[in-house]
Design an enzyme around this catalytic site. Sequence first.
Site, short mmCIF file in Angstrom:
data_model
loop_
_atom_site.label_atom_id
_atom_site.label_comp_id
_atom_site.label_asym_id
_atom_site.label_seq_id
_atom_site.Cartn_x
_atom_site.Cartn_y
_atom_site.Cartn_z
N ASP A 57 -6.61 -15.74 6.92
CA ASP A 57 -7.84 -16.19 7.56
C ASP A 57 -8.71 -17.00 6.60
OD1 ASP A 57 -8.48 -14.01 5.98
OD2 ASP A 57 -8.96 -12.70 7.66
N ASN A 98 -13.32 -1.11 11.52
CA ASN A 98 -13.06 -0.98 12.96
C ASN A 98 -11.60 -1.30 13.29
OD1 ASN A 98 -12.94 -3.73 12.66
ND2 ASN A 98 -14.71 -4.21 13.96
N HIS A 122 -9.82 -3.78 12.35
CA HIS A 122 -9.40 -5.17 12.50
C HIS A 122 -8.38 -5.53 11.42
CE1 HIS A 122 -12.95 -6.35 9.80
NE2 HIS A 122 -11.97 -7.02 9.24
N GLU A 182 -10.76 -8.86 15.72
CA GLU A 182 -11.70 -7.78 16.01
C GLU A 182 -11.26 -7.02 17.27
OE1 GLU A 182 -14.02 -7.05 14.02
OE2 GLU A 182 -15.16 -8.77 13.29
N1 LIG Z 1 -10.70 -10.69 6.87
C1 LIG Z 1 -10.76 -9.63 5.92
C2 LIG Z 1 -9.61 -8.69 6.18
O1 LIG Z 1 -8.39 -9.38 5.93
C3 LIG Z 1 -9.73 -7.47 5.30
O2 LIG Z 1 -8.61 -6.63 5.49
C4 LIG Z 1 -10.99 -6.73 5.64
C5 LIG Z 1 -11.19 -5.50 4.79
O3 LIG Z 1 -11.72 -5.86 3.56
P1 LIG Z 1 -11.80 -4.95 2.30
O4 LIG Z 1 -10.43 -4.92 1.72
O5 LIG Z 1 -12.77 -5.64 1.39
O6 LIG Z 1 -12.27 -3.62 2.74
O7 LIG Z 1 -12.08 -7.60 5.39
C6 LIG Z 1 -12.09 -8.89 5.97
O8 LIG Z 1 -12.59 -8.76 7.24
#
Ligand SMILES: N[C@@H]1[C@@H](O)[C@H](O)[C@@H](COP(=O)(O)O)O[C@@H]1O
Length: 248
Positions: free
Chosen positions: A67, A136, A138, A143
């Site tokens: 992303d 959540n 995702h 989402e």
């Molecule tokens: N788009 C990214 C995801 O790819 C990631 O898995 C998520 C969790 O992030 P973190 O690893 O910082 O908890 O955050 C963002 O939303």
Amino acid sequence: MRIIFTDTYKKMSEEAAKILAGQLWIKPDSVLGLATGSTPVELYQNLVWLYKTVGLDFSQATSFNLDEYVGLAEDDPQSYHRFMHENLFDHVNIRKDHVFFPNGLAADSAAEGERYEAAITAAGGIDMQLLGIGRNAHIGFNEPADAFTRITHKVALKESTIAANARFFASAADVPREAMSMGIGTIFRARHIVLLASGAEKAEAVRDAVEGAITPRVPASILQLHPSVTLIVDQEAGSLLKAEKSDS
Ligand SMILES: N[C@@H]1[C@@H](O)[C@H](O)[C@@H](COP(=O)(O)O)O[C@@H]1O
């Protein structure tokens, strides 16, 4: 789904590095799907270490990132493009023309989604997709929704995701409200998936994804249907799982 229980974030990162390195050793021209966020940071440090010490070779590899924020230029300090270069690409021998991101500045997001899908297909499809998980549940920026998304597309981020990602920005107001993300279908087409989760704030998402109903309200729950998923949790993230501990 194979679940690897580890004690700490450090161990989780080491286990993940072994799997990604193994993929590259078996198939040096692997197409990797890579993720951002704080979860994979130490995994990337381990991969850099393996590159420097034992010659883990990225020279034939290709990477597609999950992303990118909408509205941020590639060289914006907060862009996922910058993140990946700073944390991995600038420190290993991956070819810079072999790393791909959805273009968060594309005027036509639908056309950009199709372009990105075509590029993945032209590269032979993703061999191994790395994922973190949102609080959540995702994955990428998919989402909770009424339906699973199929291809790379533009998403409006939930307030909870904006709040969670605000720690990387000066304030929550600076967090982009939209992103381009691989769809659930894009992720699902990967041959192997490695899902990482660390910390108590991920425990409910992990439990719901692994042991709950398969529903687009819990995007990661779709992974229960994929034939090759390895989930690596640290103690806190795995604390609500009923699953028999198969490793530690
Ligand atoms: N788009 C990214 C995801 O790819 C990631 O898995 C998520 C969790 O992030 P973190 O690893 O910082 O908890 O955050 C963002 O939303």
